[in-house]
Design a protein around this motif. Structure first.
Motif, PDB file in Angstrom:
ATOM      1  N   ARG A  65       0.837  -1.209   0.000  1.00 18.70           N
ATOM      2  CA  ARG A  65       0.000   0.000   0.000  1.00 18.70           C
ATOM      3  C   ARG A  65       0.870   1.257   0.000  1.00 18.70           C
ATOM      4  O   ARG A  65       0.598   2.220  -0.736  1.00 18.70           O
ATOM      5  N   GLN A  69      -3.918 -12.734  -1.487  1.00 23.73           N
ATOM      6  CA  GLN A  69      -5.259 -12.159  -1.433  1.00 23.73           C
ATOM      7  C   GLN A  69      -5.252 -10.815  -0.710  1.00 23.73           C
ATOM      8  O   GLN A  69      -5.913  -9.862  -1.148  1.00 23.73           O
ATOM      9  N   ALA A  70      -4.491 -10.716   0.380  1.00 26.70           N
ATOM     10  CA  ALA A  70      -4.402  -9.445   1.095  1.00 26.70           C
ATOM     11  C   ALA A  70      -3.804  -8.360   0.199  1.00 26.70           C
ATOM     12  O   ALA A  70      -4.249  -7.196   0.226  1.00 26.70           O
ATOM     13  N   CYS A  76      -4.075  -8.278  -3.060  1.00 18.59           N
ATOM     14  CA  CYS A  76      -5.115  -7.957  -4.048  1.00 18.59           C
ATOM     15  C   CYS A  76      -6.176  -7.041  -3.454  1.00 18.59           C
ATOM     16  O   CYS A  76      -6.737  -6.182  -4.156  1.00 18.59           O
ATOM     17  N   GLU A  77      -6.458  -7.207  -2.175  1.00 17.09           N
ATOM     18  CA  GLU A  77      -7.401  -6.298  -1.519  1.00 17.09           C
ATOM     19  C   GLU A  77      -6.858  -4.878  -1.503  1.00 17.09           C
ATOM     20  O   GLU A  77      -7.611  -3.905  -1.674  1.00 17.09           O
ATOM     21  N   ALA A 134      -7.119  -3.512  -5.027  1.00 18.87           N
ATOM     22  CA  ALA A 134      -8.510  -3.187  -5.359  1.00 18.87           C
ATOM     23  C   ALA A 134      -8.917  -1.799  -4.848  1.00 18.87           C
ATOM     24  O   ALA A 134      -9.937  -1.257  -5.285  1.00 18.87           O
ATOM     25  N   GLU A 135      -8.117  -1.227  -3.967  1.00 20.74           N
ATOM     26  CA  GLU A 135      -8.389   0.132  -3.489  1.00 20.74           C
ATOM     27  C   GLU A 135      -7.996   1.181  -4.524  1.00 20.74           C
ATOM     28  O   GLU A 135      -8.399   2.341  -4.420  1.00 20.74           O
ATOM     29  N   PRO A 140     -10.421 -10.340  -5.253  1.00 18.94           N
ATOM     30  CA  PRO A 140     -10.659  -8.898  -5.009  1.00 18.94           C
ATOM     31  C   PRO A 140     -10.449  -8.024  -6.226  1.00 18.94           C
ATOM     32  O   PRO A 140     -11.085  -6.976  -6.354  1.00 18.94           O
ATOM     33  N   ARG A 169     -14.038  -7.047  -9.537  1.00 17.18           N
ATOM     34  CA  ARG A 169     -14.399  -5.635  -9.374  1.00 17.18           C
ATOM     35  C   ARG A 169     -15.428  -5.214 -10.406  1.00 17.18           C
ATOM     36  O   ARG A 169     -15.417  -5.692 -11.533  1.00 17.18           O
TER      37      ARG A 169
END
Length: 250
Positions: free
Chosen positions: A167, A205-206, A208-209, A212-213, A246, A250
């Protein structure tokens, strides 16, 4: 290529969208990068034309490819249509070597450096290294590490809070994803190359979350093998696609 086909078929079942297929399985050449690239150029140029059509339409691109070398064709096209996009490169390896620097002559190890304009692949360039974020690399050659250091390329290592570090590196930028399945721990999905201390599916997956932001441009999924061993029972790509959900949904 059977692994790429399996992913395409699984995505078709999930979305109802039939895949557009480029190329066909060919015998492995096991030659140097120049011979392999020359043999692949017709299919790679066809793939570039398809990416041009998809990205020009404003659609998100979802692709399954056989080898990382396919990115020699895809990344220049992404850079042309989305020059502000950040390329998130999930891989156990750097793929930043140039033909002169490569000790192995492996074409896949040149997959980023060609689009970055460090050598002329014949497929274009346009990718600025300040748009690159590396995730999960743990088998880097000295030339690649020096390039990362000199250009201050963000490198999110496969330990600690990978999603939080990603992030920070993204800094709110649009994202295009390259996923080499060997970024994962050996034994999670079949790949040709196994490198210890990779990501789990939960960590993927985390990540990708987090992706996705951001504004999402597309993803290319590479190096997924059809089975654990030649002629073995087919391995379902569904657990991998569930981890990618994720951004795929979308």
């Amino acid at each position: 290529m059977p692994g790429a086909r399996a992913i395409g078929e699984a995505l078709a079942r999930r979305t109802g969208i039939a895949p557009f297929v480029v190329g066909r399985p060919e015998p492995v050449l096991n030659k140097g990068w120049r011979e392999e690239l020359d043999a692949a150029l017709p299919a790679l140029r066809q793939l570039q034309a398809r990416f041009d059509d998809v990205l020009a339409s404003g659609a998100v691109s979802i692709a399954a490819s056989s080898r990382c070398a396919v990115s020699l064709a895809t990344l220049p096209t992404v850079a042309r249509h989305h020059p502000d996009a950040c390329i998130v490169w999930f891989d156990a390896h750097g793929d930043l070597n140039t033909p002169e620097a490569s000790a192995s002559g492996y074409l896949g190890g040149l997959a980023i450096s060609g689009p970055a304009g460090l050598w002329d692949s014949g497929l274009g360039s346009g990718l600025n290294l300040d748009r690159l974020v590396l995730v999960g690399q743990r088998d880097l050659d000295p030339f690649e590490q020096d390039l990362i250091d000199r250009h201050a390329i963000p490198h999110v290592k496969a330990r600690g809070d990978v999603a939080s570090e990603l992030r920070k590196a993204l800094a709110g930028r649009p994202v295009y994803v390259h996923l080499d399945c060997d970024v994962l721990n050996p034994g999670v999905v079949p790949t040709d190359y196994a490198c210890e201390d990779g990501l789990s599916l939960a960590e993927l997956q985390a990540c990708c979350e987090v992706i996705a932001e951001q504004a999402f441009v597309g993803i290319e999924i590479a190096e997924f093998q059809y089975a654990w061993e030649p002629g073995g029972e087919a391995f379902s790509p569904d657990p991998l696609l569930d981890a990618l959900a994720p951004i795929l949904t979308r």
